[in-house]
Motif scaffolding. Structure first.
Motif, PDB file in Angstrom:
ATOM      1  N   THR A   2      -4.819  19.246  -4.621  1.00 31.88           N
ATOM      2  CA  THR A   2      -5.095  18.228  -6.684  1.00 31.88           C
ATOM      3  C   THR A   2      -3.213  17.481  -6.222  1.00 31.88           C
ATOM      4  OG1 THR A   2      -5.574  20.005  -7.196  1.00 31.88           O
ATOM      5  CG2 THR A   2      -4.586  19.158  -8.730  1.00 31.88           C
ATOM      6  N   VAL A   3      -2.620  17.923  -5.329  1.00 33.45           N
ATOM      7  CA  VAL A   3      -1.348  17.075  -5.780  1.00 33.45           C
ATOM      8  C   VAL A   3      -1.686  15.212  -5.081  1.00 33.45           C
ATOM      9  CG1 VAL A   3       0.857  17.098  -4.732  1.00 33.45           C
ATOM     10  CG2 VAL A   3       0.291  19.341  -5.579  1.00 33.45           C
ATOM     11  N   LEU A   4      -2.119  15.854  -3.690  1.00 28.97           N
ATOM     12  CA  LEU A   4      -2.527  14.207  -3.259  1.00 28.97           C
ATOM     13  C   LEU A   4      -3.528  13.681  -4.846  1.00 28.97           C
ATOM     14  CD1 LEU A   4      -3.675  14.870   0.145  1.00 28.97           C
ATOM     15  CD2 LEU A   4      -1.299  14.059  -0.780  1.00 28.97           C
ATOM     16  N   ILE A   5      -4.049  13.600  -5.324  1.00 35.94           N
ATOM     17  CA  ILE A   5      -5.288  12.907  -6.118  1.00 35.94           C
ATOM     18  C   ILE A   5      -4.148  12.558  -7.191  1.00 35.94           C
ATOM     19  CG2 ILE A   5      -6.869  13.267  -8.059  1.00 35.94           C
ATOM     20  CD1 ILE A   5      -7.959  15.011  -5.694  1.00 35.94           C
ATOM     21  N   LEU A   6      -3.370  13.295  -7.594  1.00 38.01           N
ATOM     22  CA  LEU A   6      -2.328  12.925  -8.522  1.00 38.01           C
ATOM     23  C   LEU A   6      -1.129  12.243  -8.392  1.00 38.01           C
ATOM     24  CD1 LEU A   6      -1.016  13.812 -11.485  1.00 38.01           C
ATOM     25  CD2 LEU A   6       0.511  15.709 -10.689  1.00 38.01           C
ATOM     26  N   ALA A   7      -0.492  12.582  -6.990  1.00 38.90           N
ATOM     27  CA  ALA A   7       0.196  11.108  -6.551  1.00 38.90           C
ATOM     28  C   ALA A   7      -0.225   9.951  -6.074  1.00 38.90           C
ATOM     29  CB  ALA A   7       0.443  11.748  -5.187  1.00 38.90           C
ATOM     30  N   ALA A  11      -0.140   6.097  -8.698  1.00 38.10           N
ATOM     31  CA  ALA A  11      -0.290   5.011  -7.226  1.00 38.10           C
ATOM     32  C   ALA A  11      -0.395   3.590  -7.836  1.00 38.10           C
ATOM     33  CB  ALA A  11       0.347   5.600  -5.941  1.00 38.10           C
ATOM     34  N   LEU A  12      -1.774   4.043  -8.008  1.00 38.97           N
ATOM     35  CA  LEU A  12      -2.788   2.914  -8.626  1.00 38.97           C
ATOM     36  C   LEU A  12      -2.744   2.625 -10.110  1.00 38.97           C
ATOM     37  CD1 LEU A  12      -6.440   4.479  -7.454  1.00 38.97           C
ATOM     38  CD2 LEU A  12      -4.928   2.802  -6.812  1.00 38.97           C
ATOM     39  N   THR A  13      -1.401   2.995 -10.746  1.00 40.35           N
ATOM     40  CA  THR A  13      -0.995   2.616 -12.237  1.00 40.35           C
ATOM     41  C   THR A  13      -0.003   1.984 -12.216  1.00 40.35           C
ATOM     42  OG1 THR A  13       0.261   5.246 -12.636  1.00 40.35           O
ATOM     43  CG2 THR A  13      -2.116   5.015 -13.252  1.00 40.35           C
ATOM     44  N   GLY A  14       0.528   1.829 -11.303  1.00 38.39           N
ATOM     45  CA  GLY A  14       2.084   0.898 -10.604  1.00 38.39           C
ATOM     46  C   GLY A  14       2.987   1.990 -11.197  1.00 38.39           C
ATOM     47  N   MET A  15       3.498   3.003 -11.268  1.00 39.42           N
ATOM     48  CA  MET A  15       4.139   3.819 -10.947  1.00 39.42           C
ATOM     49  C   MET A  15       5.325   3.997 -10.460  1.00 39.42           C
ATOM     50  SD  MET A  15       4.734   7.617 -12.823  1.00 39.42           S
ATOM     51  CE  MET A  15       4.145   7.516 -14.280  1.00 39.42           C
ATOM     52  N   PRO A  16       6.577   3.676  -9.768  1.00 40.94           N
ATOM     53  CA  PRO A  16       7.240   3.675  -9.070  1.00 40.94           C
ATOM     54  C   PRO A  16       7.108   5.173  -8.106  1.00 40.94           C
ATOM     55  CG  PRO A  16       7.857   2.826 -10.734  1.00 40.94           C
ATOM     56  CD  PRO A  16       7.137   3.372 -11.655  1.00 40.94           C
ATOM     57  N   VAL A  17       7.310   5.115  -7.225  1.00 44.55           N
ATOM     58  CA  VAL A  17       7.225   6.187  -6.414  1.00 44.55           C
ATOM     59  C   VAL A  17       7.807   6.971  -6.451  1.00 44.55           C
ATOM     60  CG1 VAL A  17       7.636   6.856  -4.039  1.00 44.55           C
ATOM     61  CG2 VAL A  17       6.330   4.157  -3.737  1.00 44.55           C
ATOM     62  N   ASP A  18       9.481   6.704  -6.795  1.00 50.81           N
ATOM     63  CA  ASP A  18      10.617   7.861  -6.904  1.00 50.81           C
ATOM     64  C   ASP A  18       9.965   8.130  -8.194  1.00 50.81           C
ATOM     65  OD1 ASP A  18      11.397   5.410  -8.984  1.00 50.81           O
ATOM     66  OD2 ASP A  18      13.358   5.537  -8.784  1.00 50.81           O
TER      67      ASP A  18
END
Length: 60
Positions: A2-7, A11-18
């Protein structure tokens, strides 16, 4: 999983990694707090977990 899917979704929405890491970290802390609270004394454990999460000295 679930964590990988959420991450990946964030990330695909363009949210910064931090920000993604911060969201996942808080989710993990909340999960640990809830699991701890479900121990022998749920209300006492939950109170400690909430206090620890909201303690201003733990925030940076």
């Amino acid at each position: 999983m679930t964590v990988l899917i959420l991450a990946g979704s964030l990330a695909l929405t363009g949210m910064p990694v931090d920000q993604i890491v911060q969201i996942l970290s808080w989710a993990g802390l909340i999960a640990v707090a809830l699991i701890t609270a479900a121990g022998t004394r749920p209300l006492r454990g939950l109170t400690r977990a909430v206090r620890a999460l909201l303690d201003p000295s733990s925030q940076r």
